[in-house]
Each structure stands twice: as structure tokens, then as C-alpha cells.
Design an enzyme around this catalytic site. Sequence first.
Site, PDB file in Angstrom:
ATOM      1  N   LYS A  37       0.859  -1.193   0.000  1.00 31.68           N
ATOM      2  CA  LYS A  37       0.000   0.000   0.000  1.00 31.68           C
ATOM      3  C   LYS A  37       0.889   1.235   0.000  1.00 31.68           C
ATOM      4  O   LYS A  37       1.874   1.277   0.735  1.00 31.68           O
ATOM      5  CB  LYS A  37      -0.912   0.033   1.225  1.00 31.68           C
TER       6      LYS A  37
ATOM      7  N   GLU B  27       0.567   5.710  -0.086  1.00 29.87           N
ATOM      8  CA  GLU B  27      -0.320   6.857   0.068  1.00 29.87           C
ATOM      9  C   GLU B  27      -0.099   7.851  -1.065  1.00 29.87           C
ATOM     10  O   GLU B  27       1.030   8.009  -1.533  1.00 29.87           O
ATOM     11  CB  GLU B  27      -0.045   7.555   1.416  1.00 29.87           C
TER      12      GLU B  27
ATOM     13  N   GLU C 199      -9.690   7.347   3.518  1.00 32.70           N
ATOM     14  CA  GLU C 199      -9.639   7.611   4.966  1.00 32.70           C
ATOM     15  C   GLU C 199     -10.205   8.980   5.315  1.00 32.70           C
ATOM     16  O   GLU C 199      -9.810  10.007   4.739  1.00 32.70           O
ATOM     17  CB  GLU C 199      -8.183   7.487   5.462  1.00 32.70           C
TER      18      GLU C 199
END
Length: 273
Positions: free
Chosen positions: A117, A119, A186
Site C-alpha cells: 500500500k 499513500e 480515509e
Amino acid sequence: MAETKKVTVPSLMQMKRRGEKIAALTAYDATMGALLDEAGLDLILVGDSAAMVVAGYETTLPMTLDAMLYHTAAVRRGVKRALLVADMPFLSYQVTVAEAVRNAGRFFQEAGAEAVKIEGGQEMAETIRCLTDVGMPVLGHLGLTPQSIRKFGGYVLQGKTAQEAERLLTDAQALVAAGVFAIVLEKIPAELGKKVTESVSVPTIGIGAGPYCDGQILVTHDMLGLFEKFRPKFARRYAELARVIRQACSGYVEDVKRGQFPSLEESYTGEEE
Ligand code: KIV
């Protein structure tokens, strides 16, 4: 007992097409990884949130590549069925694309990750393309991206203005075009979570992004009530383990102090192996 069929990147993408919700949580060690896997989680993320809930830092920024490799390899030993995703820590993928490829490769080669993952939005597109081109699936992460906490000035809601929302939608499209297999969203308004979910072909996995995402993820230490420093609105508590642990440990202290532990039944006579 949960279904035993292995979850893969393609099977996760099929879940969106079937309208089947994706259940994800974080883990940082083999014991928790095995418990989550047995409970039927579809995706287990070795999150850099370990910096906060395991190592006691205030942010995720101090997390290192070596520490994330250690945590990922540990979780790997406990997980059989769920898709295992490793979070790439701050500065392990932002400096150059070549560094990102080399560092991501270590999660697959040394730690047994099945995806990584990272960002960020459009600015990460080239990196994501290179990783996926050489066979390393990438989970994107938009909205409140904790590695940019200094830029945001705190853990504040993202995508509030029309301009921010538009930017997030464009970023989501850019991640899909670059090849992500899913996107974590998020701390954004639920309606924006819905818009992104309806506009992309890959699953969205929300954390504080409302009920319309294709899946949900929480930090396990939050949902189990183990981490008590702060309590985000979205982190529903399914247990109060900090309370249970305090109670158990003070019971132990009391027993030891009073000479009530161990009993003779818990001691060796000399006859045993
Ligand atoms: O580090 C982490 O745990 C995360 C998730 C909560 C999405 O990034």
C-alpha cells in the site's frame, strides 16, 4: 468457521463486481494475524500504524522499512487465507521510482507480502504503474493520508470543500489508470466516499469514509479497545481489551504478592517429562 478459499488480488476485485463487502483489519504480529485470518478477514494490512499502536510514536512518520519488513514477515507466518498487504513506510517510495521498486520488492521477496500500500494521488501514478508493471500489486490510499499529517496540521477530515472533493475524485481515477487493485479512503464525508465508490472500477475500502464503500478497514488496536490514546468517531469498539488486560494483570500481581500463584498443581513434582 470462515470460508477457506484463498483471497487473491483478482478475487478481491470480483467481490466488488458481485456487490460483496470486503472486511479488512490491521495486524502487526503472527498471533494477531492468525486470529484475524481464522475470523474470516478478506484482507489483512500490516499498517505503518504500528508506529503508533505498537511502538508508541505520535505519528507514523518514524516507521522504518526494516521495522515494516519485520512486522510483515511476522504476520505472514500467521496468515493463510486473507490477502496480505504491507504498508510502505514514509520515504520508502517517495524519493525515486527506482527506490520504490526496490523497496517494494523486499516486501514480496523477504516478507511474503502479496501487495503493498502506498499513500497519495496523481503524484504517485508513475510509481504505481512501475510497481504493477513488474508484478507488484498496489493498494492506493487517499483522503487523510497519515504520512502527510504535517501538511494537514492534524488528523482532520479531508474532501470537505467542492474543490477538495473534485481533486480526490480525480486522484482516484489517476490511481485506477495507474493500476491499483483497490483504494483505501480515509476520513472523508460519507457522500464523497459514495461518489468515489461509484466512479471507480476497483474496490474502495473505507476507514471513516461512510457505509457506501465496497469494504471497511479499521486499526485492530482501535476496534479491540487496546489503544486508548484517542478514539476516532469511526472506530467502533468490538471489545474493551485494555480493560480486560488491566484486570487480568492486576489479578496476577495480587496472586503473586499473596503467594497464591503458583499452586502445587501448577508446579513440578519431579516425575514429569
Ligand atoms: O497504517 C494503517 O493502519 C493504515 C490503515 C488504517 C488504512 O493505513
